[in-house]
Design a protein around this motif. Structure first.
Motif, PDB file in Angstrom:
ATOM      1  N   ARG A 233       0.822  -1.225  -0.058  1.00 55.92           N
ATOM      2  CA  ARG A 233       0.032  -0.043  -0.079  1.00 55.92           C
ATOM      3  C   ARG A 233       0.883   1.207   0.093  1.00 55.92           C
ATOM      4  O   ARG A 233       1.890   1.232   0.435  1.00 55.92           O
ATOM      5  CB  ARG A 233      -0.902  -0.042   1.272  1.00 55.92           C
ATOM      6  N   ILE A 234       0.312   2.082  -0.578  1.00 59.37           N
ATOM      7  CA  ILE A 234       1.144   3.598  -0.544  1.00 59.37           C
ATOM      8  C   ILE A 234      -0.068   4.842  -0.292  1.00 59.37           C
ATOM      9  O   ILE A 234      -1.177   4.764  -0.738  1.00 59.37           O
ATOM     10  CB  ILE A 234       1.725   4.039  -2.267  1.00 59.37           C
ATOM     11  N   SER A 236      -0.127   9.229   0.498  1.00 63.61           N
ATOM     12  CA  SER A 236       0.524  10.384   0.416  1.00 63.61           C
ATOM     13  C   SER A 236      -0.501  11.486   1.025  1.00 63.61           C
ATOM     14  O   SER A 236      -1.491  11.748   0.209  1.00 63.61           O
ATOM     15  CB  SER A 236       0.934  10.659  -0.837  1.00 63.61           C
ATOM     16  N   ALA A 255       4.904   6.358  -7.623  1.00 65.93           N
ATOM     17  CA  ALA A 255       3.957   5.643  -6.952  1.00 65.93           C
ATOM     18  C   ALA A 255       3.454   4.339  -7.673  1.00 65.93           C
ATOM     19  O   ALA A 255       3.623   3.158  -7.113  1.00 65.93           O
ATOM     20  CB  ALA A 255       2.548   6.348  -6.791  1.00 65.93           C
ATOM     21  N   HIS A 256       3.415   4.245  -9.113  1.00 68.71           N
ATOM     22  CA  HIS A 256       3.250   2.997  -9.660  1.00 68.71           C
ATOM     23  C   HIS A 256       4.099   2.047  -9.895  1.00 68.71           C
ATOM     24  O   HIS A 256       4.119   0.945  -9.550  1.00 68.71           O
ATOM     25  CB  HIS A 256       2.931   3.593 -11.353  1.00 68.71           C
ATOM     26  N   LEU A 259       4.301   0.255  -6.229  1.00 71.43           N
ATOM     27  CA  LEU A 259       3.165  -0.307  -5.527  1.00 71.43           C
ATOM     28  C   LEU A 259       2.866  -1.618  -6.234  1.00 71.43           C
ATOM     29  O   LEU A 259       3.449  -1.885  -7.493  1.00 71.43           O
ATOM     30  CB  LEU A 259       1.964   0.270  -6.199  1.00 71.43           C
ATOM     31  N   PHE A 265      -3.304   2.703  -3.503  1.00 68.76           N
ATOM     32  CA  PHE A 265      -2.957   4.057  -3.334  1.00 68.76           C
ATOM     33  C   PHE A 265      -3.755   4.959  -3.190  1.00 68.76           C
ATOM     34  O   PHE A 265      -4.701   5.223  -3.724  1.00 68.76           O
ATOM     35  CB  PHE A 265      -1.748   4.373  -4.669  1.00 68.76           C
TER      36      PHE A 265
END
Length: 386
Positions: A233-234, A236, A255-256, A259, A265
């Motif tokens: 999981r991410i 921000s 992010a891509h 992940l 995300f």
């Protein structure tokens, strides 16, 4: 009989210039009077305000306030009325055109420049922020649906993020722009996850390492572009406002890349209503250097062909109440910091908190949480019931 005393505000506007007349006319559209007796009315303490406003926009208005040239007892409501009436669209100084061109043509959030906001804003001092924020030092919008206090609103927001991400024990969470680690600490304590967080603030990293010692958390003083590794999981939260339009795509690519294919995300960010707008010059100079609020369209462009948008939640009205809670804490704690920071800083910080509260109250800016996946959640993403 002696003449009735004349308001100082009227004395300072005893000028037949077109700028003075235009200022009176514009403020009347927002039901704001100069020298009036209502808490949102503008009180002049010196001459020259119209000239500064029409020459410099909010930069001139804010600097004049910092210098004590004008006041409004209820500054948040002054800005609510001003922005709800769209008066900012009637004041377009030539210098703002060059400010906008600079934003469009120059990468103000390059790797080298990205650290400036940490030094200028987030490294003010942990004691100062601890006095203003909740016990977890959460410097983003709270969720007030069922909350009665700032601490409850922030914990409700953190829990909502964890539930939207569908965290489970043993997962690895990356927090891009982790601040003082409130999400990481909450997620580790309540959901049993391991976390890595990156920040560009030395003060934040030092505080978080001490506060959450013993938990499976790692805090890195690092630019988001340097992050490597794979995560389930991410999140921000309140960092994308510092990325800048020239780097939105790069951020999404990071992010891509980081992940897991079946991961989620969550992006929590303040947003603007118009794609082609210019960052506020006063905020840029005094509060968040190189900040650039994204529009929904810009976020969509950046995520194009990288992510499936599973959910989009706007609770920007809650930022008004959050900012007013921060302001109340700031006022109560100010005597501790007044000798060190001084009157000009006090007026600057008051202007920052209350003008932003007014902007959210007017719905001039928004607060979004986006939930995204790489390929789409099989069978569909089930929205968290708030």
């Amino acid at each position: 009989m002696p003449e009735a005393p004349i308001s100082p505000s009227i004395n300072y506007l005893r000028n037949d210039s077109s700028l003075h007349r235009l200022m009176l006319e514009l403020l009347e559209k927002a039901d704001i009077r100069i020298g009036g007796d209502r808490p949102w009315d503008l009180q002049l303490n010196g001459p020259g305000l119209p000239e500064r406003v029409f020459a410099q926009g909010n930069l001139g208005l804010g600097e004049a306030y910092m210098e004590g040239l004008w006041d409004a007892p209820q500054l948040d409501e002054f800005f609510h009325r001003l922005l709800a009436a769209h008066l900012d669209q009637h004041v377009q100084p030539l210098r703002l055109i060059f400010h906008g061109l600079r934003t469009r043509l120059v990468n103000l959030q390059s790797f080298r420049r990205a650290w400036q906001v940490g030094e200028a804003h987030y490294d003010l001092g942990n004691d100062f922020y601890a006095a203003m924020l909740d016990p977890r030092m959460t410097y983003t919008c709270g969720y007030w649906n069922k909350a009665a206090t700032l601490a409850e609103a922030q914990e409700a927001k953190l829990d909502m993020i964890c539930r939207k991400l569908k965290l489970e024990p043993g997962m690895r969470l990356l927090d891009i722009g982790c601040g003082w680690g409130s999400l990481m600490g909450f997620a580790a304590e309540h959901y049993g996850v391991e976390c890595i967080g990156v920040t560009i603030s030395k003060e934040q990293a030092a505080w978080a390492k001490q506060r959450y010692a013993g938990l499976p958390l790692e805090f890195r003083l690092q630019d988001y572009r340097e992050v490597e590794g794979q995560f389930d999981r991410i999140a921000s939260v309140g960092m994308f406002e510092h990325v800048g339009r020239k780097n939105h795509r790069t951020f999404m690519e990071v992010a891509h890349r980081c992940l897991a294919d079946d991961g989620l995300f969550l992006l929590h960010t303040i947003g603007k209503n118009m794609r082609h707008s210019t960052p506020d010059p006063w905020i840029d100079r005094y509060i968040f250097p190189n900040g650039d609020l994204p529009s929904a369209g810009q976020i969509g462009d950046a995520a194009d062909n990288l992510f499936v948008v599973e959910d989009l939640h706007n609770f920007g009205a809650d930022y008004d109440r959050t900012l007013m809670a921060w302001y109340e804490n700031f006022e109560l704690s100010w005597p501790r910091f007044s000798d060190e920071l001084g009157e000009r800083f006090y007026r600057m910080w008051r202007y920052y908190l209350l003008s932003c509260a007014g902007a959210f109250r007017a719905r001039d800016i928004q607060l979004w949480q986006w939930v995204m996946s790489k390929e789409g959640v099989p069978g569909g993403y089930s929205r968290v019931v708030m």
